[in-house]
Design a protein around this motif. Structure first.
Motif, short mmCIF file in Angstrom:
data_model
loop_
_atom_site.label_atom_id
_atom_site.label_comp_id
_atom_site.label_asym_id
_atom_site.label_seq_id
_atom_site.Cartn_x
_atom_site.Cartn_y
_atom_site.Cartn_z
N ASP A 1 54.47 5.05 19.24
CA ASP A 1 55.12 5.96 20.20
C ASP A 1 54.69 5.55 21.60
O ASP A 1 53.49 5.56 21.90
N THR A 2 55.66 5.24 22.46
CA THR A 2 55.32 4.70 23.78
C THR A 2 55.03 5.77 24.84
O THR A 2 54.76 5.43 25.99
N HIS A 3 55.11 7.04 24.46
CA HIS A 3 54.88 8.10 25.46
C HIS A 3 54.47 9.39 24.75
O HIS A 3 55.31 10.09 24.20
N ARG B 1 50.88 5.47 23.19
CA ARG B 1 50.55 5.26 24.60
C ARG B 1 50.49 6.64 25.25
O ARG B 1 51.48 7.34 25.30
N SER C 1 58.39 0.08 32.74
CA SER C 1 59.19 0.93 31.85
C SER C 1 59.67 2.16 32.59
O SER C 1 59.01 2.64 33.52
N GLU D 1 60.52 5.99 31.94
CA GLU D 1 60.32 7.09 31.00
C GLU D 1 61.38 8.16 31.28
O GLU D 1 61.60 8.52 32.43
N SER E 1 62.32 3.73 27.83
CA SER E 1 61.51 4.54 26.91
C SER E 1 62.17 5.91 26.84
O SER E 1 61.97 6.76 27.71
N VAL F 1 63.15 1.76 23.42
CA VAL F 1 62.07 2.23 22.55
C VAL F 1 62.03 3.75 22.66
O VAL F 1 62.77 4.34 23.45
N GLY G 1 59.78 6.98 23.53
CA GLY G 1 58.61 7.65 24.08
C GLY G 1 58.86 9.14 23.92
O GLY G 1 59.56 9.76 24.71
N ALA H 1 58.54 -1.40 20.10
CA ALA H 1 57.66 -0.49 20.84
C ALA H 1 56.30 -1.13 21.09
O ALA H 1 55.75 -1.02 22.19
N ALA I 1 56.62 -3.57 23.80
CA ALA I 1 56.88 -2.91 25.09
C ALA I 1 55.60 -2.40 25.74
O ALA I 1 55.54 -2.25 26.95
N ILE I 2 54.58 -2.11 24.94
CA ILE I 2 53.33 -1.59 25.53
C ILE I 2 52.21 -2.62 25.47
O ILE I 2 51.03 -2.28 25.55
#
Ligand SMILES: [Zn+2]
Length: 392
Positions: free
Chosen positions: A55-57, A100, A225, A227, A256, A295, A297, A336, A339-340
């Protein structure tokens, strides 16, 4: 050494039938091939093995209650740290092994991140620490606000603390009274200064951006990115400006998207968001059809419909905006992780990768709901969960 056997495996890119994963300590030694003599064999009949979800967020400091901001205000640092660890464990038990954290209080996510290095009940954490915002701006209660050339010092201070990424509130947001998502918080010049300083220190920048002006300026400033990218106006949602998605794709900026919601009795999206949902999803479908990287988030932690493992609910949304089932799983695993900054280590089941493995009942490519039926979770080769029955 241990070997996991199941009905099928999604390796982050594609599906393999009748798989074997050989785990040596914290890493995957091989996918396929013979089980080495002496290895412990763990059979998961009927299950699908996937990379632990990414999970990017998320916000470990928000507790997914009705009022996470008030709950946070009522805790001291030690209590907040304990609550953040509990949130991390909840993520892991739901199969989310990498998160993240894009906004904590007191840089506590860095401590949780460091604890996770030796605690396999916690997810791998990429941490932004305290978000950069304006005085009185979105999430100002997490730290102090800065403007103008002071954004440079704010980035440097975070670098000295040891953050992995800079989070900037380019626009207002929904959970801060008095803050307006459609309005920019920073000028293009301020964002440029922030990005220049962060990149000079080797740190990527994740920009929270709702309003169209904030999205345009964040792209122009060269963030890594976006968000939310909701294009929210005061009472509706803007069309995405022509050419913007091409620009985002050409610059390699990751989108994201704030997808994923857990059906919770009595809990729902705020009415303002619900009314905007068809337009938000139409814009998200345009993003998905563009060449840009998508991705998820999830913003886990901000509401009861956003528990810390909510990213596993995102594939249903991803399919609604036009992704294939395979693309939807890539968006919460391999894409994902890349991406991070964790491509090559997380998000895939392949030799040399960390042995973060999720086993679910059934086939998540045929049935998105299968991700809710967690059978086993391994974090760097250690079993965080391995039950013979579904946890659903
Ligand atoms: Zn957030």
């Amino acid at each position: 050494m241990k070997a996991l056997r199941a009905a099928r495996l999604f390796d982050g890119e594609q599906v393999i039938a009748d798989p074997v994963i050989v785990i040596d300590g914290e890493r995957i030694a091989a996918v396929g091939g013979p089980v080495p003599p002496g290895a412990e064999v763990i059979d998961l009949p009927g299950a699908t093995l996937l990379p632990g979800l990414v999970d990017t967020h998320v916000h470990l400091a928000f507790d997914a209650s009705d009022d996470p901001v008030a709950a946070l205000a009522g805790r001291d640092a030690a209590e907040t740290f304990a609550a953040m660890c509990a949130a991390g464990r909840r993520a892991v038990l739901g199969g989310v092994t990498t998160v993240r954290d894009l906004g904590d209080v007191g840089y506590l996510a860095l401590g949780v991140r460091d604890a996770a290095r030796t605690d396999p009940t916690l997810p791998h954490i990429v941490a932004a620490g305290v978000p950069v915002t304006t005085p009185g701006g979105h999430c100002h209660f997490l730290g102090e606000g800065v403007r103008g050339a002071d954004v440079r010092a704010a980035v440097r201070a975070r670098h000295e603390r040891g953050v992995d990424v800079i989070k900037v509130m380019a626009s207002g947001g929904n959970m801060t009274p008095g803050s307006r998502p459609e309005l920019s918080q920073y000028t293009l010049a301020e964002l440029r200064t922030l990005v220049e300083e962060a990149h000079g220190l080797g740190l990527p920048v994740a920009a929270h951006a709702h309003g169209t002006r904030a999205v345009l300026d964040a792209v122009e400033a060269g963030v890594d990115s976006l968000e939310h990218a909701s294009f929210m106006t005061e009472d509706s949602v803007d069309d995405i400006p022509d050419g913007l998605l091409d620009e985002i794709a050409a610059r390699g900026i990751v989108l994201s998207l704030t997808l994923g919601a857990r059906p919770v009795p009595g809990a729902a999206m705020p009415p303002g968001m619900l009314a905007r949902l068809p337009l938000l999803m139409a814009n998200a479908a345009r993003m998905a059809a563009s060449g840009a990287t998508i991705v998820v988030g999830s913003d886990a932690g901000i509401a009861p419909i956003k528990p810390h493992d909510v990213v596993r609910d995102a594939p249903a949304h991803l399919r609604q905006i036009g992704l294939t089932p395979g693309e939807a799983l890539r968006a919460i695993t391999s894409r994902a992780a890349a991406a991070i900054g964790l491509g090559g280590r997380k998000g895939r089941l392949a030799a040399g990768y960390d042995a973060d493995v999720l086993a679910v009942d059934g086939d998540p490519l045929a049935d998105a709901g299968a991700l809710g039926r967690v059978r086993a979770v391994y974090v760097r080769g250690s079993a965080a969960l391995n039950s013979s029955r579904s946890t659903e």
